[in-house]
Write a protein that holds these residues in place. Sequence first.
Motif, PDB file in Angstrom:
ATOM      1  N   GLN A   7       0.853  -1.181   0.000  1.00 59.26           N
ATOM      2  CA  GLN A   7       0.000   0.000   0.000  1.00 59.26           C
ATOM      3  C   GLN A   7       0.898   1.242   0.000  1.00 59.26           C
ATOM      4  OE1 GLN A   7      -2.946   1.118  -0.280  1.00 59.26           O
ATOM      5  NE2 GLN A   7      -3.356   2.825   1.086  1.00 59.26           N
ATOM      6  N   PRO A   8       0.766   2.127  -1.012  1.00 52.94           N
ATOM      7  CA  PRO A   8       1.669   3.283  -1.111  1.00 52.94           C
ATOM      8  C   PRO A   8       1.552   4.248   0.065  1.00 52.94           C
ATOM      9  CG  PRO A   8       0.484   2.931  -3.165  1.00 52.94           C
ATOM     10  CD  PRO A   8      -0.163   2.053  -2.134  1.00 52.94           C
ATOM     11  N   ASP A   9       2.641   4.909   0.352  1.00 53.78           N
ATOM     12  CA  ASP A   9       2.686   6.003   1.328  1.00 53.78           C
ATOM     13  C   ASP A   9       1.820   7.135   0.786  1.00 53.78           C
ATOM     14  OD1 ASP A   9       3.389   8.192   2.936  1.00 53.78           O
ATOM     15  OD2 ASP A   9       5.473   7.523   3.125  1.00 53.78           O
ATOM     16  N   PHE A  10       0.818   7.577   1.569  1.00 57.13           N
ATOM     17  CA  PHE A  10      -0.094   8.610   1.047  1.00 57.13           C
ATOM     18  C   PHE A  10       0.619   9.949   0.873  1.00 57.13           C
ATOM     19  CE2 PHE A  10      -0.629   9.367   5.588  1.00 57.13           C
ATOM     20  CZ  PHE A  10      -0.704  10.748   5.675  1.00 57.13           C
ATOM     21  N   ASN A  11       1.820  10.092   1.461  1.00 56.00           N
ATOM     22  CA  ASN A  11       2.586  11.333   1.306  1.00 56.00           C
ATOM     23  C   ASN A  11       3.379  11.357  -0.003  1.00 56.00           C
ATOM     24  OD1 ASN A  11       2.061  12.721   3.855  1.00 56.00           O
ATOM     25  ND2 ASN A  11       3.094  10.966   4.792  1.00 56.00           N
ATOM     26  N   TYR A  12       3.445  10.214  -0.696  1.00 50.10           N
ATOM     27  CA  TYR A  12       4.267  10.161  -1.904  1.00 50.10           C
ATOM     28  C   TYR A  12       3.675  11.035  -3.007  1.00 50.10           C
ATOM     29  CZ  TYR A  12       6.043   8.665  -6.404  1.00 50.10           C
ATOM     30  OH  TYR A  12       6.577   8.671  -7.666  1.00 50.10           O
ATOM     31  N   SER A  13       4.533  11.801  -3.659  1.00 50.00           N
ATOM     32  CA  SER A  13       4.109  12.614  -4.793  1.00 50.00           C
ATOM     33  C   SER A  13       5.309  12.841  -5.700  1.00 50.00           C
ATOM     34  CB  SER A  13       3.550  13.960  -4.329  1.00 50.00           C
ATOM     35  OG  SER A  13       3.320  14.803  -5.442  1.00 50.00           O
ATOM     36  N   ASN A  14       5.073  12.713  -6.993  1.00 52.32           N
ATOM     37  CA  ASN A  14       6.114  13.013  -7.981  1.00 52.32           C
ATOM     38  C   ASN A  14       5.738  14.254  -8.769  1.00 52.32           C
ATOM     39  OD1 ASN A  14       8.481  12.629  -9.472  1.00 52.32           O
ATOM     40  ND2 ASN A  14       7.394  11.487 -11.060  1.00 52.32           N
ATOM     41  N   ASN A  15       4.900  15.081  -8.138  1.00 47.68           N
ATOM     42  CA  ASN A  15       4.431  16.314  -8.774  1.00 47.68           C
ATOM     43  C   ASN A  15       3.735  16.050 -10.105  1.00 47.68           C
ATOM     44  OD1 ASN A  15       5.573  17.952  -6.690  1.00 47.68           O
ATOM     45  ND2 ASN A  15       7.586  17.677  -7.653  1.00 47.68           N
ATOM     46  N   LYS A  16       3.101  14.888 -10.185  1.00 50.41           N
ATOM     47  CA  LYS A  16       2.331  14.551 -11.380  1.00 50.41           C
ATOM     48  C   LYS A  16       0.854  14.490 -10.985  1.00 50.41           C
ATOM     49  CE  LYS A  16       5.922  14.018 -14.095  1.00 50.41           C
ATOM     50  NZ  LYS A  16       6.394  12.708 -14.508  1.00 50.41           N
ATOM     51  N   ASP A  17       0.043  13.892 -11.851  1.00 50.69           N
ATOM     52  CA  ASP A  17      -1.393  13.853 -11.601  1.00 50.69           C
ATOM     53  C   ASP A  17      -1.758  13.007 -10.391  1.00 50.69           C
ATOM     54  OD1 ASP A  17      -1.836  15.469 -13.733  1.00 50.69           O
ATOM     55  OD2 ASP A  17      -2.195  13.842 -15.146  1.00 50.69           O
ATOM     56  N   LYS A  18      -0.990  11.930 -10.152  1.00 52.60           N
ATOM     57  CA  LYS A  18      -1.363  10.991  -9.105  1.00 52.60           C
ATOM     58  C   LYS A  18      -0.448  11.101  -7.894  1.00 52.60           C
ATOM     59  CE  LYS A  18      -3.733   7.603 -11.965  1.00 52.60           C
ATOM     60  NZ  LYS A  18      -3.954   6.176 -12.236  1.00 52.60           N
ATOM     61  N   LYS A  19      -1.072  10.938  -6.713  1.00 56.03           N
ATOM     62  CA  LYS A  19      -0.328  10.980  -5.461  1.00 56.03           C
ATOM     63  C   LYS A  19      -0.710   9.784  -4.608  1.00 56.03           C
ATOM     64  CE  LYS A  19      -0.333  16.060  -5.188  1.00 56.03           C
ATOM     65  NZ  LYS A  19      -0.735  17.229  -4.355  1.00 56.03           N
ATOM     66  N   GLY A  20       0.207   9.388  -3.726  1.00 60.18           N
ATOM     67  CA  GLY A  20      -0.102   8.383  -2.719  1.00 60.18           C
ATOM     68  C   GLY A  20      -0.820   7.175  -3.270  1.00 60.18           C
ATOM     69  N   TRP A  21      -1.947   6.822  -2.639  1.00 60.30           N
ATOM     70  CA  TRP A  21      -2.669   5.607  -3.018  1.00 60.30           C
ATOM     71  C   TRP A  21      -3.195   5.647  -4.451  1.00 60.30           C
ATOM     72  CZ3 TRP A  21      -5.375   8.285   1.214  1.00 60.30           C
ATOM     73  CH2 TRP A  21      -6.448   9.070   0.782  1.00 60.30           C
ATOM     74  N   GLU A  22      -3.251   6.836  -5.061  1.00 59.81           N
ATOM     75  CA  GLU A  22      -3.800   6.947  -6.417  1.00 59.81           C
ATOM     76  C   GLU A  22      -2.996   6.147  -7.440  1.00 59.81           C
ATOM     77  OE1 GLU A  22      -4.361  11.111  -7.523  1.00 59.81           O
ATOM     78  OE2 GLU A  22      -4.566  11.580  -5.405  1.00 59.81           O
ATOM     79  N   ILE A  23      -1.684   5.918  -7.172  1.00 62.69           N
ATOM     80  CA  ILE A  23      -0.868   5.233  -8.180  1.00 62.69           C
ATOM     81  C   ILE A  23      -1.264   3.763  -8.328  1.00 62.69           C
ATOM     82  CG2 ILE A  23       1.112   6.772  -7.935  1.00 62.69           C
ATOM     83  CD1 ILE A  23       2.477   4.640  -6.276  1.00 62.69           C
ATOM     84  N   PHE A  24      -1.991   3.206  -7.330  1.00 64.03           N
ATOM     85  CA  PHE A  24      -2.509   1.844  -7.449  1.00 64.03           C
ATOM     86  C   PHE A  24      -4.027   1.834  -7.588  1.00 64.03           C
ATOM     87  CE2 PHE A  24       1.225  -0.275  -4.945  1.00 64.03           C
ATOM     88  CZ  PHE A  24       2.075   0.008  -6.015  1.00 64.03           C
ATOM     89  N   ASP A  25      -4.603   2.961  -8.002  1.00 67.47           N
ATOM     90  CA  ASP A  25      -6.055   3.041  -8.183  1.00 67.47           C
ATOM     91  C   ASP A  25      -6.472   2.200  -9.385  1.00 67.47           C
ATOM     92  OD1 ASP A  25      -6.881   4.524  -6.067  1.00 67.47           O
ATOM     93  OD2 ASP A  25      -6.966   6.441  -7.114  1.00 67.47           O
ATOM     94  N   VAL A  26      -6.947   1.001  -9.134  1.00 68.98           N
ATOM     95  CA  VAL A  26      -7.476   0.130 -10.188  1.00 68.98           C
ATOM     96  C   VAL A  26      -8.755  -0.482  -9.640  1.00 68.98           C
ATOM     97  CG1 VAL A  26      -7.073  -1.880 -11.646  1.00 68.98           C
ATOM     98  CG2 VAL A  26      -5.164  -0.383 -11.040  1.00 68.98           C
ATOM     99  N   GLU A  27      -9.879  -0.088 -10.205  1.00 65.19           N
ATOM    100  CA  GLU A  27     -11.156  -0.508  -9.635  1.00 65.19           C
ATOM    101  C   GLU A  27     -11.667  -1.832 -10.179  1.00 65.19           C
ATOM    102  OE1 GLU A  27     -12.264   2.377 -13.001  1.00 65.19           O
ATOM    103  OE2 GLU A  27     -10.627   2.053 -11.570  1.00 65.19           O
ATOM    104  N   GLU A  28     -11.039  -2.333 -11.255  1.00 63.46           N
ATOM    105  CA  GLU A  28     -11.459  -3.637 -11.776  1.00 63.46           C
ATOM    106  C   GLU A  28     -10.249  -4.376 -12.335  1.00 63.46           C
ATOM    107  OE1 GLU A  28     -13.329  -3.245 -15.985  1.00 63.46           O
ATOM    108  OE2 GLU A  28     -14.100  -1.547 -14.811  1.00 63.46           O
ATOM    109  N   GLN A  29     -10.324  -5.704 -12.296  1.00 63.22           N
ATOM    110  CA  GLN A  29      -9.182  -6.537 -12.649  1.00 63.22           C
ATOM    111  C   GLN A  29      -8.677  -6.275 -14.062  1.00 63.22           C
ATOM    112  OE1 GLN A  29      -9.186 -10.695 -11.298  1.00 63.22           O
ATOM    113  NE2 GLN A  29     -11.240 -10.345 -10.521  1.00 63.22           N
TER     114      GLN A  29
END
Length: 709
Positions: free
Chosen positions: A254-276
């Motif tokens: 589970q990603p660190d919610f503080n992680y950011s690469n100054n792009k569109d996605k941060k933290g948990w968003e980088i593993f946001d996949v709602e379906e297989q």
Amino acid sequence: MKIFNFFSQNLFKIFLLSIFLIFSCGKNNDIDGIKYMLQIISDKVKNNEKLLKVDEAIFIQFDDNYLFTFYHQIFEKRNESFLYAKIAFEVKDIIIRRYSSLNDREKKISIFNKLQFIKNNSFNKSAFYNLKCTIECNGELYLNNSKIQKENYFHKSNNKIVVLHISFEAPNARVGGIAEYLTGLTKAEKINNFNKSENIFEGRLLTPFYDFLKVKYLEKVNFIGFVPSYIDGKIVMSSIYQLEENKIVQYFIQPDFNYSNNKDKKGWEIFDVEEQAKLYHIAGSNDGWVYFSTASASFSVLYHGLNNDDNIDIIHVNGRNLALVNSLIIQKFNIKRNALGIKKIGIISTLHDTNETKLSISSQFYKRSGLLSKEKIKEVNLLIELIKNSNVVNIVSKTMMNETIKNKFWKNNEIAELLKMMKNNNLYIGINNGIFFDNYDVKSNLVLGKLSVEEDYSNYESKKREAKIMLFNKRIIGSNKKPLYLFVGRFVVEKGLDVLVSFAKDIVLNKGGQIVIMGNYGGKIIPQIIKELINISKDPIYHNLIKIYTNYENDQLEIMSESGVSKGKIIRFASDFTIVPSIQEAAGLVPIEALSMGSIVISSYLQGLKDQCTKPYGYLNSTNIINDINNFTCVPFERVENNSNLTFDNMNQSITHFLNEWNKLNQKEKTRIQIKLIQEAKSFDWNAKGGSLEQYIQEYKKINNLIEN
């Protein structure tokens, strides 16, 4: 006007959120914050949205009591929608992060027991070594200067060798064959370990914690600690969760919610996949695969279990897109373990395809992980890095092993030379893909439910007929009497979609059959060929005999109440023929699955498919015609490179040649041949004598000896 309204509504929400964050402090603001957050989520649910951005998650700023209150309110709604359950998990992770660092043990016990989502005996421990710096450790220096804390060092006393299978897919995260492959391999490893006094090889799994898995396992996973890793100039702390399902241990990052690469996605968003079907968006996301790779390397090296009596001995890396894991362990982390006398991590890497597209990537991705920082290299070849940083390399086909050491096979000759050198040292091997036969056994109630066949196969034909009737009554197929042809696989070019339109038309109009085409495309764009097939299927001339299914969850995994098992299994069982027209296929599982259910395989005769087509029947331009209809495992045809028309002609010729003989047989003779195909499939079982599992265990032993010496 609609666009303006959408923009103005969202602009107003952003304005409210900004005002709230500026003035949020104190009791009343937290109460208002809960109301505001619940309203935002409610609106998203009404709009069927399934994602929440980190910047929208103002609950991160709530004080303790209001964070608990918010968690309980969200948790109570977890069964109302996907989004409520997903957010409940994110809040849970925030709470664990906030309170795991408390020194007051009794307070932690009180908090975690009250929230009832973490075991008493684990929250106060960590399953990982610590990394400590005694000198400058900022930025990328962390990888070079940090050391494993000596007080955490231990010697494992048992005879268990833990093999960690690292992959974007898993038994509960399926897109293609890798998930099925890992399902069979880990289950076979578990069965093989019973009643053994010598070394046991225990397979476990490591995957990203996708949203659909967070929702599914919200109340089942156990937090076991944090793992530090370096990415983009920062040290991030990933939460690690553990699941035990069907006696197989799986870890989630589970990603660190503080992680950011100054792009569109941060933290948990980088593993946001709602379906297989969309999980490979992570592999295609620069942040996603780099983050998962760096965290996976750290996990593998630092894990020691909650009771200090466990560790990872060997990692099994599945696919070249995870080559970064190998590089970090070999070039950075194994040195730290060796310095303390801790056994190095061994690495076996398995190639599941030989596609050369996107092999070369910008070296910037490696630099983001702390590698190649002083190098002037512009590009990195992932496959070359994977090979160079592995103890053993495996490819899922003996035929492909021999093909891939030839220079003409690759555009980049260095790949062939590296593989040839490894093969000469017995470090490049080809282990054919296996299946867990029990998962496709037509005699099993777990596989076919009410359609299961008698032990002596005496009712095989009648049950197959019954399956067709069941599917026809549900309008899943167009006829309960016509021969059923099946294509199943990912909707990607290499699976041979180019011939499907001609094939589907021909089967219905000229061969008296019907066809089901089912799979998933995994992306946002439906391939043009699938669109064309969907349009054709609606044409009255085809009498509803062409069926296209593109939703993996609904079309294959959904349970049919009439039988008690999944649609996908029933369709496979009902099919008379299975078509595998692949352009590239290191080792397809579909042909073996088809054989297991008595479905005749019509297959391209190339690459790893030759390992499954051990007894061809049909017309091949480069060989003699093979005519033993009582002793075959597939009907092969030759593909003509970059020529779909000639390929279809070859396919049609092989099928016609076969059907001329097949149609002369009576039903009893046909059934006898189908049952013989099922018996042939047993030789591909993971646990068959001399089979794939035994070969993997030999490689594990080899690697274990290499890293101990």
